[in-house]
Design a protein around this motif. Structure first.
Motif, mmCIF file in Angstrom:
data_model
loop_
_atom_site.group_PDB
_atom_site.id
_atom_site.type_symbol
_atom_site.label_atom_id
_atom_site.label_comp_id
_atom_site.label_asym_id
_atom_site.label_seq_id
_atom_site.Cartn_x
_atom_site.Cartn_y
_atom_site.Cartn_z
ATOM 1 N N LYS A 1 0.842 -1.184 0.000
ATOM 2 C CA LYS A 1 0.000 0.000 0.000
ATOM 3 C C LYS A 1 0.885 1.245 0.000
ATOM 4 C CE LYS A 1 -3.129 -2.659 2.918
ATOM 5 N NZ LYS A 1 -3.722 -2.789 4.257
ATOM 6 N N GLU B 1 0.637 3.550 1.951
ATOM 7 C CA GLU B 1 0.934 3.745 3.372
ATOM 8 C C GLU B 1 2.187 2.966 3.786
ATOM 9 O OE1 GLU B 1 -1.279 3.133 7.710
ATOM 10 O OE2 GLU B 1 -2.306 2.635 5.837
ATOM 11 N N ASP B 2 2.373 1.762 3.215
ATOM 12 C CA ASP B 2 3.559 0.955 3.516
ATOM 13 C C ASP B 2 4.841 1.648 3.051
ATOM 14 O OD1 ASP B 2 1.856 -0.997 4.488
ATOM 15 O OD2 ASP B 2 1.782 -2.086 2.599
ATOM 16 N N LYS C 1 5.578 4.431 5.557
ATOM 17 C CA LYS C 1 6.119 3.887 6.805
ATOM 18 C C LYS C 1 7.542 3.344 6.621
ATOM 19 C CE LYS C 1 1.704 2.479 8.879
ATOM 20 N NZ LYS C 1 0.863 1.305 9.265
ATOM 21 N N ASP D 1 -6.699 2.133 -2.008
ATOM 22 C CA ASP D 1 -5.365 1.730 -2.435
ATOM 23 C C ASP D 1 -5.361 0.253 -2.827
ATOM 24 O OD1 ASP D 1 -2.703 1.909 -2.963
ATOM 25 O OD2 ASP D 1 -2.077 1.580 -0.894
ATOM 26 N N LYS E 1 -9.284 8.185 5.595
ATOM 27 C CA LYS E 1 -7.915 7.684 5.747
ATOM 28 C C LYS E 1 -7.109 7.922 4.479
ATOM 29 C CE LYS E 1 -5.366 3.528 7.093
ATOM 30 N NZ LYS E 1 -5.474 2.092 7.445
ATOM 31 N N ARG E 2 -7.746 7.695 3.312
ATOM 32 C CA ARG E 2 -7.062 7.909 2.040
ATOM 33 C C ARG E 2 -6.666 9.369 1.858
ATOM 34 N NH1 ARG E 2 -7.761 9.477 -3.135
ATOM 35 N NH2 ARG E 2 -9.806 10.367 -2.651
ATOM 36 N N LEU F 1 -3.707 10.221 4.090
ATOM 37 C CA LEU F 1 -2.474 9.682 3.518
ATOM 38 C C LEU F 1 -2.030 10.511 2.318
ATOM 39 C CD1 LEU F 1 -0.312 7.465 3.246
ATOM 40 C CD2 LEU F 1 -1.941 6.146 1.888
#
Length: 361
Positions: free
Chosen positions: A238, A240-241, A244, A284, A311-312, A315
């Protein structure tokens, strides 16, 4: 020469008691190392023969070399070649599991074992569960990259001037193995979308390799960015990954290097092109999953859409903030427009400001 080896292989396999096993092994290795293509008929003879060699567990240098060459040859089989699971699954699983417990293989041999199995994913998606959950590929890839990275002196010049002729075209064995792991990871990201939390750590490991190699080994650093791009492009991780795992900061830093070349600038901007396009989607995920979610939403099944959208957006805000801070917003917008330009059939549909976009690029 390949045809000659093929004839010799067929002739030797026809023998019974007089069959020369060592000659057969050598013929199989030579054939695969010279030729990536393999027919189903030949695979039924070559693959079991070489896996039998690779299953040897004696811990001496000669046997290790035999095992390494056998696995290298198997890893040379092209990814589009169909090989029945019954010819390799039990044996390759045993080889990987035994090494995980006893560490009997060389780094190159172990990487080759994984390379052979990951390449089968391109045709046989049923391998995903075994690779991720039973054999723990992601965990092993992290461990191997971390170990190999420590074995390389990244501050050393790639070639010393006085040894230029002697060392030209040669690299440390560890560096070659890192390269091979990155190629395996690229195939893994393309064919396996089975997500796990370990993927964030894997992204961070690729980032560490990129940061270590970016001043000294441009080929590896460029391919790291390529892998990070494909990881999100094919839906394996994702956005997000990536955030991070430190991928955004690392790629932005790479774009600011004084030694920046065309390869790195293209890969870096293309990375952000893919990421920002991904964030335009409602979620995502890939296109098929999006269609399913949209259908569920119409039927009132998807109850968490508001939370997902919030959330999207959060991000997306974080990613765009990073891009804007470094002044790449206009350049990435230009990249979007340029790719749209290259993909269009009718020039009269282009933006009136297309010339400005090309100037920015």
């Amino acid at each position: 020469m390949c045809r000659r080896f093929e004839r010799m292989l067929v002739d030797e396999n026809k023998k019974n008691e007089e069959k020369n096993e060592k000659l057969l092994e050598d013929l199989c290795e030579c054939y695969l190392l010279l030729n990536e293509g393999i027919s189903s008929e030949l695979s039924s003879k070559i693959v079991p023969c070489l896996l039998k060699v690779a299953l040897k567990k004696e811990e001496n240098e000669e046997i290790q070399k035999e095992v390494e060459i056998a696995l290298l040859a198997l890893n040379n089989i092209e990814s589009v070649a169909f090989i029945e699971q019954k010819l390799y699954m039990k044996e390759i699983t045993e080889i990987i599991k035994y090494h995980q417990e006893h560490h009997n293989l060389t780094q190159l041999a172990y990487q080759s074992a994984w390379g052979f199995l990951i390449d089968r994913l391109g045709i046989d998606k049923s391998l995903k569960e075994v690779i991720v959950n039973e054999l723990h590929f992601v965990r092993d890839a992290i461990s191997e990259l971390e170990y190999l990275m420590k074995c390389v002196d990244w501050t050393r010049k790639k070639e010393e001037e006085r040894r230029g002729r002697e060392r030209r075209g040669k690299e440390a064995k560890e560096v070659q193995t890192i390269f091979k792991w990155l190629f395996i990871l690229d195939s893994f990201f393309e064919y396996c979308t089975l997500w796990s939390e370990e993927l964030v750590v894997l992204i961070n490991s690729i980032v560490k390799v990129f940061q270590a190699a970016r001043e000294n080994n441009r080929e590896i650093s460029v391919f790291c960015v390529h892998s990070l791009r494909d990881a999100v492009k094919y839906g394996s991780v994702k956005v997000e990954d990536l955030l991070k795992g430190g991928a955004f900061d690392a790629v932005l830093e790479g774009l600011q290097l004084q030694s920046l070349d065309e390869g790195m600038s293209f890969r870096g901007l293309n990375y952000f092109l893919i990421v920002t396009r991904k964030m335009k989607k409602k979620t995502d995920v890939d296109d098929d999953e999006m269609e399913e979610e949209e259908e569920e939403e119409k039927n009132g099944v998807n109850k968490d859409e508001t939370e997902k959208e919030a959330k999207r957006k959060e991000l997306k805000g974080k990613v765009l903030e990073k891009i804007e801070e470094e002044g790449y917003e206009d350049v990435i917008t230009s990249f979007h427009e340029m790719f749209d330009f290259l993909n269009r059939k009718y020039y009269d549909e282009l933006s009136l400001d297309i010339s400005d976009y090309f100037v920015n690029v």
